[in-house]
Design a protein around this motif. Sequence first.
Motif, PDB file in Angstrom:
ATOM      1  N   ALA A 519       0.884  -1.297   0.200  1.00 30.70           N
ATOM      2  CA  ALA A 519      -0.130   0.054   0.080  1.00 30.70           C
ATOM      3  C   ALA A 519       0.882   1.359  -0.053  1.00 30.70           C
ATOM      4  CB  ALA A 519      -0.901   0.034   1.163  1.00 30.70           C
ATOM      5  N   ALA A 520       1.899   1.343   0.718  1.00 23.63           N
ATOM      6  CA  ALA A 520       3.027   2.239   0.749  1.00 23.63           C
ATOM      7  C   ALA A 520       3.559   2.765  -0.549  1.00 23.63           C
ATOM      8  CB  ALA A 520       3.977   2.148   1.960  1.00 23.63           C
ATOM      9  N   PHE A 521       3.813   1.413  -1.093  1.00 24.73           N
ATOM     10  CA  PHE A 521       4.463   1.755  -2.347  1.00 24.73           C
ATOM     11  C   PHE A 521       3.416   2.230  -3.478  1.00 24.73           C
ATOM     12  CE2 PHE A 521       5.492   0.030  -6.693  1.00 24.73           C
ATOM     13  CZ  PHE A 521       6.879   0.754  -6.933  1.00 24.73           C
ATOM     14  N   HIS A 522       2.443   1.665  -3.494  1.00 22.53           N
ATOM     15  CA  HIS A 522       1.359   2.047  -4.336  1.00 22.53           C
ATOM     16  C   HIS A 522       1.184   3.526  -4.120  1.00 22.53           C
ATOM     17  CE1 HIS A 522       0.476  -1.796  -6.471  1.00 22.53           C
ATOM     18  NE2 HIS A 522       0.171  -2.359  -5.263  1.00 22.53           N
ATOM     19  N   ALA A 523       1.232   4.084  -2.988  1.00 25.78           N
ATOM     20  CA  ALA A 523       0.766   5.441  -2.600  1.00 25.78           C
ATOM     21  C   ALA A 523       1.855   6.165  -3.368  1.00 25.78           C
ATOM     22  CB  ALA A 523       0.592   5.461  -1.225  1.00 25.78           C
ATOM     23  N   THR A 544      17.813  10.581 -11.164  1.00 24.11           N
ATOM     24  CA  THR A 544      16.780  10.204 -10.256  1.00 24.11           C
ATOM     25  C   THR A 544      16.099   9.318 -10.485  1.00 24.11           C
ATOM     26  OG1 THR A 544      16.458  12.807  -9.908  1.00 24.11           O
ATOM     27  CG2 THR A 544      14.555  11.549  -9.446  1.00 24.11           C
ATOM     28  N   THR A 545      15.946   9.027 -11.963  1.00 23.31           N
ATOM     29  CA  THR A 545      15.257   7.561 -12.227  1.00 23.31           C
ATOM     30  C   THR A 545      15.869   6.357 -11.576  1.00 23.31           C
ATOM     31  OG1 THR A 545      14.474   8.342 -14.364  1.00 23.31           O
ATOM     32  CG2 THR A 545      14.673   5.801 -14.267  1.00 23.31           C
ATOM     33  N   CYS A 546      17.260   6.316 -11.605  1.00 29.42           N
ATOM     34  CA  CYS A 546      18.163   5.170 -11.069  1.00 29.42           C
ATOM     35  C   CYS A 546      17.963   5.236  -9.743  1.00 29.42           C
ATOM     36  CB  CYS A 546      19.747   5.356 -11.700  1.00 29.42           C
ATOM     37  SG  CYS A 546      19.728   5.202 -13.309  1.00 29.42           S
ATOM     38  N   ALA A 547      17.938   6.441  -9.175  1.00 28.50           N
ATOM     39  CA  ALA A 547      17.728   6.193  -7.485  1.00 28.50           C
ATOM     40  C   ALA A 547      16.458   5.573  -7.233  1.00 28.50           C
ATOM     41  CB  ALA A 547      17.848   7.956  -6.961  1.00 28.50           C
ATOM     42  N   ARG A 548      15.314   6.242  -7.874  1.00 30.70           N
ATOM     43  CA  ARG A 548      14.065   5.774  -7.648  1.00 30.70           C
ATOM     44  C   ARG A 548      13.827   4.175  -7.943  1.00 30.70           C
ATOM     45  NH1 ARG A 548      10.545  11.179  -9.425  1.00 30.70           N
ATOM     46  NH2 ARG A 548      11.405  12.211  -7.279  1.00 30.70           N
ATOM     47  N   LEU A 549      14.429   3.766  -8.929  1.00 31.43           N
ATOM     48  CA  LEU A 549      14.460   2.280  -9.256  1.00 31.43           C
ATOM     49  C   LEU A 549      15.289   1.354  -8.274  1.00 31.43           C
ATOM     50  CD1 LEU A 549      15.244   2.191 -13.089  1.00 31.43           C
ATOM     51  CD2 LEU A 549      13.186   1.802 -12.181  1.00 31.43           C
ATOM     52  N   PHE A 550      16.246   2.245  -7.676  1.00 31.09           N
ATOM     53  CA  PHE A 550      16.749   1.295  -6.746  1.00 31.09           C
ATOM     54  C   PHE A 550      16.151   1.173  -5.483  1.00 31.09           C
ATOM     55  CE2 PHE A 550      19.875   0.618  -3.106  1.00 31.09           C
ATOM     56  CZ  PHE A 550      20.869   0.227  -3.718  1.00 31.09           C
ATOM     57  N   LEU A 551      15.130   2.134  -5.054  1.00 30.96           N
ATOM     58  CA  LEU A 551      14.420   1.913  -3.965  1.00 30.96           C
ATOM     59  C   LEU A 551      13.193   1.100  -4.346  1.00 30.96           C
ATOM     60  CD1 LEU A 551      12.733   3.044  -1.486  1.00 30.96           C
ATOM     61  CD2 LEU A 551      11.691   4.906  -2.861  1.00 30.96           C
ATOM     62  N   ALA A 552      12.681   1.035  -5.440  1.00 33.62           N
ATOM     63  CA  ALA A 552      11.517   0.203  -6.166  1.00 33.62           C
ATOM     64  C   ALA A 552      12.140  -1.145  -6.255  1.00 33.62           C
ATOM     65  CB  ALA A 552      11.232   0.582  -7.479  1.00 33.62           C
ATOM     66  N   ASN A 553      13.131  -1.453  -6.478  1.00 39.59           N
ATOM     67  CA  ASN A 553      13.872  -2.789  -6.536  1.00 39.59           C
ATOM     68  C   ASN A 553      14.101  -3.330  -5.096  1.00 39.59           C
ATOM     69  OD1 ASN A 553      13.815  -3.158  -9.200  1.00 39.59           O
ATOM     70  ND2 ASN A 553      15.915  -2.171  -9.593  1.00 39.59           N
TER      71      ASN A 553
END
Length: 575
Positions: A519-523, A544-553
């Motif tokens: 739920a937190a990720f979807h938000a 920034t994309t790479c940083a957020r991809l790192f977080l998502a992964n």
Amino acid sequence: MTLYARFAAHIDAVLDSLVAAGDLPEGLERRNVTVEPPRDPSHGDLSTNAAMVLAKPAGTNPRALAEKIAAGLGAIDEVVSAEIAGPGFINLRLAESAWRGELQAIADAAGDYGRSDQGRGITVNIEYVSANPTGPMHMGHCRGAVVGDALASLLEYAGNTVIREYYVNDAGGQVDVLGRSAHVRYREALGEAVGEIPEGLYPGDYLVPVGQALAQEFGDTYVAAPEGEWLALFRTRAVAAMIVMIKDDLALLGIHHDLFSSEAELQAAGKPEAAEAELRSRDLVYDGVLERPKGQTVEDWEPVELPLFRSTQFGDDQDRPIRKSDGHWTYFGADLAYHYQKAQNADELIDIWGADHAGTVKRIQAAVAALTHGKTRFDVKLVQMVRLLRDGEPVKMSKRSGNFVTLADVVEEVGKDVVRFTMLTRKADAQMDFDFAKVVEASKDNPVFYVQYAHARIRSVNRKAAEAGIVCGAVDLSLLDAEDLAVVKLAAQFPRIVEAAALSREPHRVAFYLGDLAAAFHALWNLGNDRPERRFLLANDAPTTCARLFLANAIGQIIVNGLAIMGVAAVEEMQ
């Protein structure tokens, strides 16, 4: 070392320094000192009850002790502030670098993130399913099977050595009925018109192949033979066939036991006699007469001397007979010996039982306590039945059995992962509805879908980034802001969730946590709907994309790890 473990070590170090300084006495029990997120996030990132737990045994004021502990914790580089709340709780605010460091730790540990050594050196025997070997698995067995298997995986993840065991009740009257039922199908396979299966026998078509195999093996040898010549043989053959069927059914759920222990073999090996001898040697079994059952008159009841186990010495309501008047073992007598056998090879025992067995918990707990001198921890987890629904209406019939819904039917319709996840979306002792339509519904109200969708989204954004030609080398995690790090704070709780769930023997906690994380990720993902700069994939901003991809992964990795504990696969994409 994960963030919560690291701060537990920091607190220990501060307490050690206070002991060295004479501000705390030596030898205080610290087992109940915790480090956890505060209930209100506005109070900080971490909270500890150390002062509250230690003040009384130390003979000091909690708040005064909290001031000393807070001073020590405040000196740690990762700590921005250490504040005292109420009578002595300490709330810590951490630097953003601490959370970025934990994000890197998740990536580095990958599939091992959340693993623990708290159970190291402890062997746990978990007995689950243990359905009578008289037919295929049905949905009445499903929930206990999933809870037991997920608990086994959870304890292994927490460092325990686990033995998965199935107890085959093949010594009771029900297997005689099975043998007689197989004889009917045997005669049918030889061409006899048996008509409707006689009352009291098992009518299911699943015994047809058993009868055919018996006919092929023995021809008409036992068609007219007296029961005494064929019952034991047919019973053995039928039980063996049922165990094969049960193993196949459980395999549909990804469940495989290490041991299948036979009650008949247990008795043939004299294990109940050995248990009785052990208890008699300590005067824990005696020959006596049970009290007259309530509601029965003297005329209705005949006193009979029986061997009784002194279970009242271990918290039970009354002493229990281990043999019947005819000398055969009672169910309790056989179960007592079985648990004695299990305890020879395990430090802890866990039984997963249906809620209808609640009345027998105390007596088995008493038996284990007596036979192991109180050294073996023994837990019973009671599992409530599942009510099957289709569009809100109860499902009563099965296309294959005619009188119950088979596990195979349900797995075939909705899939293994849906069944397993759904069985863990409530506490085991809470009632559960399983609606065929709702469990496959593509909705945020369906936790199975919502968690799987989070992982599928993460895999999808990685594919799209690759298609856009974005290649990530060294990643600058300082580009993640407070909104990103809020999800990291929740992700960092996974190791403590695993340990808490293992200690409480509650695998559903992992499912609950994954629901919160998804739920937190979807938000966070949905912020990009109204704020384009918040999207995970920014074509003109690769860093920034790479940083957020790192977080998502990292979030995706925790979802994979948690689902693995539950025995559920993380999907790559959803249609």
